[in-house]
Design a protein around this motif. Structure first.
Motif, PDB file in Angstrom:
ATOM      1  N   SER A 179      -2.914  12.854  -5.475  1.00 20.28           N
ATOM      2  CA  SER A 179      -2.487  12.076  -6.470  1.00 20.28           C
ATOM      3  C   SER A 179      -1.888  10.839  -5.472  1.00 20.28           C
ATOM      4  O   SER A 179      -1.858   9.571  -6.430  1.00 20.28           O
ATOM      5  N   GLY A 180      -1.452  10.585  -4.460  1.00 26.57           N
ATOM      6  CA  GLY A 180      -0.952   9.537  -3.763  1.00 26.57           C
ATOM      7  C   GLY A 180      -2.311   8.802  -3.359  1.00 26.57           C
ATOM      8  O   GLY A 180      -2.223   7.273  -3.710  1.00 26.57           O
ATOM      9  N   LEU A 211      -2.167  11.152 -13.994  1.00 29.57           N
ATOM     10  CA  LEU A 211      -2.005  11.657 -12.652  1.00 29.57           C
ATOM     11  C   LEU A 211      -1.311  13.234 -12.657  1.00 29.57           C
ATOM     12  O   LEU A 211      -1.788  14.177 -12.141  1.00 29.57           O
ATOM     13  N   PHE A 212      -0.139  13.119 -13.257  1.00 26.54           N
ATOM     14  CA  PHE A 212       0.392  14.228 -13.689  1.00 26.54           C
ATOM     15  C   PHE A 212      -0.331  15.308 -14.499  1.00 26.54           C
ATOM     16  O   PHE A 212      -0.509  16.424 -14.092  1.00 26.54           O
ATOM     17  N   MET A 258      12.467  25.750  -3.439  1.00 28.85           N
ATOM     18  CA  MET A 258      13.007  24.667  -4.249  1.00 28.85           C
ATOM     19  C   MET A 258      14.455  24.687  -4.740  1.00 28.85           C
ATOM     20  O   MET A 258      14.959  23.692  -5.073  1.00 28.85           O
ATOM     21  N   LEU A 293      -3.348  22.474 -10.393  1.00 26.20           N
ATOM     22  CA  LEU A 293      -2.718  23.341 -10.054  1.00 26.20           C
ATOM     23  C   LEU A 293      -2.586  24.690 -10.709  1.00 26.20           C
ATOM     24  O   LEU A 293      -2.680  25.793 -10.197  1.00 26.20           O
ATOM     25  N   ALA A 329       2.281   1.686  -3.488  1.00 22.65           N
ATOM     26  CA  ALA A 329       1.573   2.311  -4.248  1.00 22.65           C
ATOM     27  C   ALA A 329       1.034   3.797  -4.093  1.00 22.65           C
ATOM     28  O   ALA A 329       1.106   4.567  -5.368  1.00 22.65           O
ATOM     29  N   VAL A 330       1.043   4.129  -2.756  1.00 26.89           N
ATOM     30  CA  VAL A 330       0.668   5.423  -2.822  1.00 26.89           C
ATOM     31  C   VAL A 330       2.103   6.464  -3.224  1.00 26.89           C
ATOM     32  O   VAL A 330       1.563   7.558  -3.595  1.00 26.89           O
ATOM     33  N   LEU A 331       3.118   5.996  -2.714  1.00 22.72           N
ATOM     34  CA  LEU A 331       4.426   6.807  -2.995  1.00 22.72           C
ATOM     35  C   LEU A 331       4.557   7.024  -4.665  1.00 22.72           C
ATOM     36  O   LEU A 331       4.668   7.935  -5.195  1.00 22.72           O
ATOM     37  N   LYS A 332       4.108   5.980  -5.187  1.00 21.24           N
ATOM     38  CA  LYS A 332       4.231   5.819  -6.745  1.00 21.24           C
ATOM     39  C   LYS A 332       3.225   6.831  -7.125  1.00 21.24           C
ATOM     40  O   LYS A 332       3.479   7.670  -8.107  1.00 21.24           O
ATOM     41  N   GLY A 333       2.138   6.791  -6.494  1.00 22.79           N
ATOM     42  CA  GLY A 333       0.921   7.823  -7.095  1.00 22.79           C
ATOM     43  C   GLY A 333       1.523   9.218  -6.838  1.00 22.79           C
ATOM     44  O   GLY A 333       1.234  10.211  -7.624  1.00 22.79           O
ATOM     45  N   MET A 334       2.057   9.320  -5.776  1.00 25.68           N
ATOM     46  CA  MET A 334       2.516  10.882  -5.155  1.00 25.68           C
ATOM     47  C   MET A 334       3.667  11.401  -6.210  1.00 25.68           C
ATOM     48  O   MET A 334       4.112  12.570  -6.480  1.00 25.68           O
ATOM     49  N   GLN A 335       4.344  10.393  -6.807  1.00 26.83           N
ATOM     50  CA  GLN A 335       5.428  10.934  -7.612  1.00 26.83           C
ATOM     51  C   GLN A 335       5.078  11.895  -8.739  1.00 26.83           C
ATOM     52  O   GLN A 335       5.770  12.891  -9.036  1.00 26.83           O
ATOM     53  N   ALA A 336       3.841  11.479  -9.442  1.00 29.45           N
ATOM     54  CA  ALA A 336       3.158  12.183 -10.352  1.00 29.45           C
ATOM     55  C   ALA A 336       2.835  13.724  -9.715  1.00 29.45           C
ATOM     56  O   ALA A 336       3.105  14.746 -10.394  1.00 29.45           O
ATOM     57  N   GLY A 337       2.336  13.435  -8.620  1.00 32.08           N
ATOM     58  CA  GLY A 337       1.964  14.563  -7.971  1.00 32.08           C
ATOM     59  C   GLY A 337       3.137  15.612  -7.358  1.00 32.08           C
ATOM     60  O   GLY A 337       3.203  16.834  -7.825  1.00 32.08           O
ATOM     61  N   VAL A 338       4.146  15.026  -7.236  1.00 35.69           N
ATOM     62  CA  VAL A 338       5.293  16.125  -6.691  1.00 35.69           C
ATOM     63  C   VAL A 338       5.933  16.536  -8.002  1.00 35.69           C
ATOM     64  O   VAL A 338       6.511  17.573  -7.982  1.00 35.69           O
ATOM     65  N   ALA A 339       6.011  15.886  -9.123  1.00 33.32           N
ATOM     66  CA  ALA A 339       6.445  16.329 -10.346  1.00 33.32           C
ATOM     67  C   ALA A 339       5.728  17.611 -10.996  1.00 33.32           C
ATOM     68  O   ALA A 339       6.260  18.311 -11.395  1.00 33.32           O
ATOM     69  N   ALA A 340       4.264  17.338 -10.592  1.00 33.90           N
ATOM     70  CA  ALA A 340       3.506  18.397 -11.181  1.00 33.90           C
ATOM     71  C   ALA A 340       3.760  19.752 -10.360  1.00 33.90           C
ATOM     72  O   ALA A 340       3.669  20.702 -10.972  1.00 33.90           O
ATOM     73  N   VAL A 341       3.963  19.191  -9.157  1.00 30.55           N
ATOM     74  CA  VAL A 341       4.157  20.679  -8.152  1.00 30.55           C
ATOM     75  C   VAL A 341       5.315  21.276  -8.559  1.00 30.55           C
ATOM     76  O   VAL A 341       5.417  22.644  -8.670  1.00 30.55           O
ATOM     77  N   ILE A 342       6.362  20.739  -8.709  1.00 31.36           N
ATOM     78  CA  ILE A 342       7.721  21.380  -9.274  1.00 31.36           C
ATOM     79  C   ILE A 342       7.562  22.046 -10.464  1.00 31.36           C
ATOM     80  O   ILE A 342       8.014  23.083 -10.767  1.00 31.36           O
ATOM     81  N   GLY A 399      -2.669   5.668  -5.678  1.00 35.47           N
ATOM     82  CA  GLY A 399      -2.292   4.408  -4.700  1.00 35.47           C
ATOM     83  C   GLY A 399      -3.476   3.381  -4.868  1.00 35.47           C
ATOM     84  O   GLY A 399      -3.422   2.289  -5.347  1.00 35.47           O
ATOM     85  N   MET A 456      -0.521  16.668  -3.697  1.00 44.42           N
ATOM     86  CA  MET A 456       0.379  15.517  -3.633  1.00 44.42           C
ATOM     87  C   MET A 456      -0.589  14.232  -2.925  1.00 44.42           C
ATOM     88  O   MET A 456      -0.361  13.154  -3.229  1.00 44.42           O
ATOM     89  N   TYR A 459      -3.312   1.748  -8.614  1.00 46.67           N
ATOM     90  CA  TYR A 459      -2.025   0.574  -8.477  1.00 46.67           C
ATOM     91  C   TYR A 459      -2.541  -0.560  -7.811  1.00 46.67           C
ATOM     92  O   TYR A 459      -2.548  -1.782  -8.252  1.00 46.67           O
ATOM     93  N   VAL A 475       0.995  -1.063   0.076  1.00 45.13           N
ATOM     94  CA  VAL A 475      -0.005   0.025  -0.061  1.00 45.13           C
ATOM     95  C   VAL A 475       0.898   1.190  -0.047  1.00 45.13           C
ATOM     96  O   VAL A 475       0.723   2.244  -0.856  1.00 45.13           O
TER      97      VAL A 475
END
Lengths: 193, 187
Positions: free
Chosen positions: B176-177, B154-155, B22, B162, A114-127, B181, B173, B184, A111
């Motif tokens: 998307s998690g 998701l991106f 950042m 945003l 899976a959540v951290l993999k989902g967050m990768q897309a989110g953090v890429a979007a935030v950056i 999640g 974040m 997946y 779990v």
């Protein structure tokens, strides 16, 4: 002596509290520091707070830490600066210590994974969002040197994999040279008048 | 020895992360992933995600996270001291200059050329995180089978939200998690 100790304790608790509950780094924490130290405690003048903000944002490192050093020093000297830095650094130090223990234990969990993999897309979007905002501001200046630096630095870092420290040093030098040339132009302008 | 290495790495991160926020991300990646292999790109991305969702400066969060994994609590403390020390020195120096000459024009001149460079470096670090999200640890590939379309979706949704509603990044974040999640886990 007692009064002095009270000042240190107050500085420490203020810094600790602000650091522990501020999400989003320096640009959010500075207005809160101002509210606490200028408006509530009245230890610092409004004008001085502006100077401190300018210096904190011009120095390398975390803006929150820089502001904490300056404010602590202004209120209670070197020891005051140490106390506020400690107060600012301790909350993330404690939080991340606890999180990294959990991280090591639970990173393999399906779990969590899976959540951290989902967050990768989110953090890429935030950056990407931050880059788009600042990048657009740089382009808006319609300054060729800035635009060239931006494209060149990206190329050097992403494709050529040049150490980012060298890129920063080179761009800093370009900035210094450019500043000196401008100063000279200003002086020549003054002379000819 | 490892403590000295940690200290020196985070000293450089503190020294060269100019512009706040950042700006530290590319430097952390440079030291921790590229130069020392203390974290994989996936662990680094997890760290940035965690740092963006917890209070405190990213560099201090990173120092604790990396320090504790490499050398326990002493590592966390040494790395944190390392990343704060340059601030202490340079802030004192600049404050002295500022109150003596009442201006910081040289510094601001240098910063004007650094700002576009810092954005570019953040973009470069962000792109390697994006590549990880879409293609995984294997990196960019033209083979469409290696593309993780859930990440792409998701991106796209996250950047749209945003740009349009400007919510706090933490919610994006978390969202998307949770959504990612769940997908997946279900497939």
């Amino acid at each position: 002596m007692n009064h002095k100790n009270n000042t240190y304790i107050k500085l420490f608790t203020s810094a600790f509290y602000l650091s522990a509950f501020t999400f989003g780094g320096g640009y959010v924490i500075i207005p809160l520091m101002k509210k606490k130290l200028v408006d509530d405690l009245q230890w610092i003048e409004e004008d001085e707070m502006l100077n401190i903000t300018a210096i904190a944002q011009s120095s390398p490192g975390a803006v929150a830490v820089n502001a904490a050093i300056l404010l602590g020093y202004r209120v209670a000297g070197v020891l005051g600066a140490l106390v506020t830095v400690l107060g600012t650094v301790l909350p993330p130090l404690i939080t991340l210590s606890v999180i990294s223990i959990f991280y090591t234990t639970f990173r393999g969990n399906t779990v969590v994974n899976a959540v951290l993999k989902g967050m990768q897309a989110g953090v890429a979007a935030v950056i990407a969002d931050v880059v788009l905002n600042i990048g657009r501001n740089v382009l808006k200046q319609k300054d060729i040197v800035s635009s060239v630096i931006m494209v060149g630095a990206f190329f050097a870092a992403f494709f050529l994999k040049i150490n980012v420290i060298y890129i920063i040093l080179v761009c800093g030098c370009i900035g210094a040279v450019r500043f000196l040339i401008r100063m000279e132009e200003v002086q020549k302008g003054d002379d000819s008048q | 020895m490892i403590l000295i290495k940690l200290f020196w790495s985070f000293f450089q991160i503190g020294m060269f992360s100019i512009g706040g926020g950042m700006a530290a991300i590319p430097l952390i990646q440079n030291q921790v992933v590229n130069l020392h292999n203390w974290l994989t790109l996936t662990e680094f991305t997890d760290l940035i995600t965690i740092a963006e969702m917890t209070p405190g400066p990213i560099a201090v969060n990173a120092a604790t996270f990396v320090g504790i994994r490499i050398a326990g609590i002493p590592g966390a403390i040494i790395a944190t001291v390392g990343c704060v020390l340059p601030s202490c020195i340079i802030v004192s120096l600049l404050a002295w200059v500022y109150f003596k000459f009442n201006e910081l024009t040289v510094v601001q001149g240098v910063l004007s050329c650094l700002r576009p460079a810092i954005v570019a470096l953040i973009a470069s670090a962000g792109l390697s995180i994006f590549t990880l999200a879409v293609w995984g640890e294997g990196g960019f590939s033209t083979n469409p089978q290696t593309i993780n379309f859930i990440s792409v979706l998701l991106f796209t949704a996250a950047i749209f939200i945003l740009r349009k509603w400007k919510p706090h990044p933490i919610y994006v974040m978390l969202g998307s998690g949770i959504i990612g999640g769940a997908i997946y886990l279900l497939i």
